[in-house]
Scaffold this motif. Structure first.
Motif, PDB file in Angstrom:
ATOM      1  N   GLU A 498       0.821  -1.205   0.000  1.00  0.00           N
ATOM      2  CA  GLU A 498       0.000   0.000   0.000  1.00  0.00           C
ATOM      3  C   GLU A 498       0.858   1.259   0.000  1.00  0.00           C
ATOM      4  OE1 GLU A 498      -2.610  -0.217   3.307  1.00  0.00           O
ATOM      5  OE2 GLU A 498      -3.743  -1.934   2.533  1.00  0.00           O
ATOM      6  N   ARG A 499       2.014   1.183   0.639  1.00  0.00           N
ATOM      7  CA  ARG A 499       2.953   2.303   0.685  1.00  0.00           C
ATOM      8  C   ARG A 499       4.358   1.743   0.516  1.00  0.00           C
ATOM      9  NH1 ARG A 499       1.776   6.801   3.980  1.00  0.00           N
ATOM     10  NH2 ARG A 499       3.614   6.393   5.253  1.00  0.00           N
ATOM     11  N   THR A 517      11.808   9.196   0.100  1.00  0.00           N
ATOM     12  CA  THR A 517      10.415   9.557   0.316  1.00  0.00           C
ATOM     13  C   THR A 517       9.586   8.296   0.517  1.00  0.00           C
ATOM     14  OG1 THR A 517       8.569  10.838  -0.585  1.00  0.00           O
ATOM     15  CG2 THR A 517       9.810   9.506  -2.141  1.00  0.00           C
ATOM     16  N   ILE A 518       8.373   8.484   0.989  1.00  0.00           N
ATOM     17  CA  ILE A 518       7.391   7.404   1.119  1.00  0.00           C
ATOM     18  C   ILE A 518       6.204   7.760   0.238  1.00  0.00           C
ATOM     19  CG2 ILE A 518       5.819   6.196   2.677  1.00  0.00           C
ATOM     20  CD1 ILE A 518       7.809   6.576   4.895  1.00  0.00           C
ATOM     21  N   ALA A 529       1.655  -1.306 -13.996  1.00  0.00           N
ATOM     22  CA  ALA A 529       2.821  -0.889 -13.231  1.00  0.00           C
ATOM     23  C   ALA A 529       2.643   0.520 -12.709  1.00  0.00           C
ATOM     24  CB  ALA A 529       4.083  -0.968 -14.093  1.00  0.00           C
ATOM     25  N   TRP A 530       3.163   0.756 -11.514  1.00  0.00           N
ATOM     26  CA  TRP A 530       3.265   2.114 -11.003  1.00  0.00           C
ATOM     27  C   TRP A 530       4.539   2.743 -11.554  1.00  0.00           C
ATOM     28  CZ3 TRP A 530       1.989  -1.850  -7.437  1.00  0.00           C
ATOM     29  CH2 TRP A 530       0.673  -1.785  -6.938  1.00  0.00           C
ATOM     30  N   ARG A 531       4.453   4.043 -11.825  1.00  0.00           N
ATOM     31  CA  ARG A 531       5.618   4.748 -12.356  1.00  0.00           C
ATOM     32  C   ARG A 531       5.989   5.897 -11.431  1.00  0.00           C
ATOM     33  NH1 ARG A 531       3.197   6.190 -18.042  1.00  0.00           N
ATOM     34  NH2 ARG A 531       1.411   6.434 -16.651  1.00  0.00           N
ATOM     35  N   PHE A 532       7.280   6.066 -11.231  1.00  0.00           N
ATOM     36  CA  PHE A 532       7.800   7.147 -10.407  1.00  0.00           C
ATOM     37  C   PHE A 532       8.786   7.947 -11.258  1.00  0.00           C
ATOM     38  CE2 PHE A 532       7.112   3.309  -7.998  1.00  0.00           C
ATOM     39  CZ  PHE A 532       6.316   3.705  -6.938  1.00  0.00           C
ATOM     40  N   VAL A 533       8.701   9.258 -11.185  1.00  0.00           N
ATOM     41  CA  VAL A 533       9.619  10.126 -11.918  1.00  0.00           C
ATOM     42  C   VAL A 533      10.211  11.125 -10.939  1.00  0.00           C
ATOM     43  CG1 VAL A 533       9.892  11.768 -13.804  1.00  0.00           C
ATOM     44  CG2 VAL A 533       8.269   9.891 -14.025  1.00  0.00           C
ATOM     45  N   PRO A 726       5.216  13.102  -8.538  1.00  0.00           N
ATOM     46  CA  PRO A 726       6.194  12.055  -8.813  1.00  0.00           C
ATOM     47  C   PRO A 726       5.582  10.710  -9.132  1.00  0.00           C
ATOM     48  CG  PRO A 726       6.033  12.454  -6.461  1.00  0.00           C
ATOM     49  CD  PRO A 726       5.198  13.502  -7.136  1.00  0.00           C
ATOM     50  N   LEU A 727       4.307  10.493  -8.801  1.00  0.00           N
ATOM     51  CA  LEU A 727       3.694   9.191  -9.019  1.00  0.00           C
ATOM     52  C   LEU A 727       2.678   9.283 -10.134  1.00  0.00           C
ATOM     53  CD1 LEU A 727       3.228   6.270  -8.182  1.00  0.00           C
ATOM     54  CD2 LEU A 727       1.510   7.084  -6.566  1.00  0.00           C
TER      55      LEU A 727
END
Length: 741
Positions: A498-499, A517-518, A529-533, A726-727
């Motif tokens: 979840e986190r 970060t969380i 898929a989750w993406r983070f930038v 970012p997400l």
């Protein structure tokens, strides 16, 4: 004030420096000054004490040692065994020629029969002086604690604990030493209590007390807490004395190369604390950890090495025709054998093969590490020492033919430890197999790599698969590296985090940029898929190394890491330059935004056969209205075999090149082009060359892979437009690729 009280006060001021250090001084100069002061107050013992002072001026001089010992013994016969003479005789043995202690923090160079006997004598006399509760009781207890922390023998640690309990009134310095001794004995809770008492008595700027408290917390299994306390103490050490700064350096020294030790020694004292802090930050970034976690892991390894890998025969092993000793003479200053040094540098091995016996020959124990795409096989053999017990030394034993465990032939490679002149081993006769010498070199290279590096990779019991691409650009604030990370959703909805804790760190050779970060993960269907930038400031130094770690915030044993050796181009200043190249899906939208352009990069730059893809890059510093030519060339990586080459020749194009001319509008030129090819599956190199006026040529390249097209009936899931921040929302999952950028 009585003479004895005045003497006690004088020694206390010499041995317990003012705040913020509160660490009892161990230096020989202070000890000699203290003995001279005692001699002034005690005429009956003055001759013996001054003989001890002369011996301590040259502690390796055995003639001075014998003369001083005899003088003290005569004084004891004439006037009785007084605490002052016990203290002087204990000092003489503890600092004499038979016990070699390398630094103030206590590193024993060798363990011999003479040292064992000298330690027994020193322990007996110093403990007697400490029990006397006389004017020298505190000083005797301090010296006995110093000796015990250096040798770490159980008898000396027990005697030191008893001596420190015998003295009074208890000062911050005594409690501080008690914390160190109790931690070495394995009594972590009592050590923590003693360190906290030292902090309460001396104040929170007592640097050494924070150091002792960190060791105690580490022994209690609180790695992150220990690391935070340690780094807090290191920050305070900027204002501390040199002997306190040395505490932190001696912890770090087993990880350093000879060049790094020389660089540290050349620094001004005010710069040394900053240098150590930067080292821990860089190491943490390279291995996907916080600085606190990296230091906590190091303290754990030091404790394990002291418990399991202390040297027993440090004077050296007997030369043997069976093994090779590639020992750096500088390593002899460490209190651990070679297993301990490798353990401190790299932690628990990934695999372990215990030694056995074959043809009456003792076989080595072998540790296996997987680091940086390589596998290190490091063997250790137990060698008989001249005195006492055998030590374990690292030996470059090559991998032998399967089933052949005998080591019966020797190949001299022309490199050996000059103290022993023993050549290296090989598995077979080199005259019958010329490859053996190469195998031996490989074994030596693995050993050299292990002893010349350090590592602390994060490991997870339950691995989350992570993909990442990184691109260097020039923004208004300067060079940046934009990172795109994909975390595929698990198939079971109940098994999805979840986190997550997200760490991105870009480390150069001397500086680091990081993000910790969380992030809360929104619901996502399986298979997406989750993406983070994120954007990281490009390091000022090269080479650079990007590490990404993702861990389930609710389960520290679940996560994944990825490391990219990212060569960040020099994009500083206003001169012409090219950014990195982005290989992206054709459709509009995506998680990566550059100006008005949004891009959806292809994970690992693995594109499907027969499909178009986008190339994006930026040109900086081109003069306004300047004409320039761009050449894009795509070619296979490596030389294929004859049959694959013929197949590629007749089936598909092996390489192609595009050229086009443009006029620079001024400012940043953003090039976004769609490429359509019929390349055969496999890895390719894509090179972009820009020719500007006045002969200025810019080049940039990347590697991508063409993978087989999906089976008939398979479809590609479309991507949702990115959300701000970012997400990005779930999108197309990363495809497996033969290479990662």
């Amino acid at each position: 004030m009585t003479p004895l009280l005045a003497l006690s006060t004088l020694l206390a001021t010499q041995l317990l420096p003012t705040q913020p250090t509160c660490l009892p001084a161990f230096g020989a100069a202070e000890i000699r000054t203290g003995l001279e002061a005692i001699a002034e107050q005690d005429p009956a013992a003055a001759g013996a004490l001054r003989a001890a002072v002369r011996s301590l001026e040259e502690p390796r001089d055995r003639l001075r040692f014998v003369a001083a010992r005899d003088e003290i013994e005569r004084a004891r016969l004439q006037g009785g065994a007084t605490p002052v003479l016990d203290y002087a005789l204990g000092l003489l043995y503890a600092r004499g020629p038979d016990i070699v202690i390398g630094t103030d923090s206590g590193l024993v160079h060798r363990r011999t029969r003479n040292q064992t006997n000298a330690e027994i004598h020193a322990r007996r006399h110093l403990l007697a002086a400490a029990r006397s509760r006389s004017s020298v009781a505190d000083e005797a207890a301090v010296e006995l604690a110093r000796l015990a922390l250096a040798t770490r023998t159980r008898a000396s640690l027990d005697a030191a604990a008893e001596a420190l309990d015998s003295v009074g009134p208890v000062t911050a310095g005594i409690d501080l030493l008690r914390a160190y001794v109790l931690e070495a004995k394995g009594e972590a809770e009592a050590a923590e209590a003693a360190a906290r008492r030292a902090l309460a008595a001396a104040g929170t700027r007592c640097t050494a007390a924070w150091h002792a408290l960190a060791l105690a917390r580490s022994a209690l299994g609180e790695a992150d807490s220990a690391g935070a306390l340690y780094l807090h103490g290191l920050a305070l050490a900027r204002d501390a004395a040199d002997d306190v700064v040395a505490l932190f350096f001696e912890d770090l020294r087993p990880l350093l190369s000879a060049e790094e030790i020389e660089a540290y020694a050349a620094l001004e004292p005010a710069e040394r604390v900053r240098w150590m802090r930067r080292y821990w930050e860089l190491s943490a970034a390279r291995w996907g950890r916080t600085p606190e976690a990296r230091v906590g892991e190091h303290l754990r390894r030091l404790r394990v090495a002291h418990a399991r890998f202390r040297r027993q025969a440090n004077e050296g092993a007997r030369p043997s025709p069976e093994v090779a000793l590639w020992v750096d003479p500088g390593k002899a200053a460490f209190p651990w054998d070679d297993r301990g040094l490798v353990y401190i540098r790299h932690g628990e091995p990934d695999d372990h093969v215990a030694g056995g016996f074959d043809l009456d020959q003792a076989l080595p124990t072998t540790w296996v590490y997987g680091r940086g795409g390589e596998v290190w096989t490091i063997s250790f053999k137990q060698l008989g020492g001249r005195n006492l017990y055998p030590d374990w030394v690292a030996v470059p034993i090559p991998v032998c033919v399967e089933g052949d465990r005998s080591l019966d032939h020797v190949v001299a490679l022309g490199r050996y430890d000059p103290r022993y002149r023993v050549p290296t081993l090989d598995c077979e006769d080199p005259s019958r197999s010329p490859r053996n010498s190469f195998q031996a070199h490989l074994a030596q290279r693995a050993l050299d790599a292990a002893l010349a590096s350090e590592s602390a990779p994060r490991s997870f019991e339950h691995v989350l698969e992570v993909f990442a691409n990184a691109y260097a650009f020039r923004d208004a604030s300067g060079p940046v590296v934009q990172v795109v990370v994909w975390l595929p959703s698990q198939s079971e909805s109940n098994d999805r985090p979840e986190r997550v804790e997200l760490l991105m760190a870009l480390a150069g050779s001397t500086d680091v940029s990081r993000l910790d970060t969380i992030v809360a993960l929104p619901p996502a269907p399986a298979g997406e898929a989750w993406r983070f930038v994120a954007s990281l400031t490009a390091p000022d130094s090269s080479p650079s190394w990007l590490t990404i770690a993702i861990a389930d915030a609710a389960d520290a044993a679940r996560g994944g890491t990825i490391a990219l050796g990212h060569a960040v181009p020099d994009l500083s200043g206003g001169r012409p330059a090219l950014s990195d190249i982005v290989v992206a899906f054709v459709q509009d939208g995506g998680a990566l935004r550059r100006g008005e352009t949004t891009l959806d990069p292809v994970p690992a730059h693995a594109v499907e056969a027969n499909e178009r893809f986008r190339l994006y890059y930026e040109l900086y510093g081109a003069p306004p209205d300047a004409s320039y030519r761009t050449t894009i060339r795509i070619e296979p990586v490596g030389e294929p075999g004859v049959l694959p080459a013929l197949a590629r020749l007749f089936r598909r194009k092996r390489a192609f090149e595009l050229r086009f001319d443009d006029v620079a509008p001024g400012g940043v030129v953003r090039q976004d082009r769609t490429v359509e090819t019929d390349l055969a599956p496999g890895p390719y190199r894509l090179r972009i060359r820009v020719d500007l006026p006045d002969g200025v040529r810019l080049e940039r390249e990347t590697v991508f892979a063409v993978r087989d097209a999906p089976r008939s009936g398979a479809t590609r899931r479309s991507l949702d437009p990115p959300a701000p921040g970012p997400l990005a929302p779930p999108g197309r999952p990363p495809a497996p690729a033969p290479r990662r950028r």
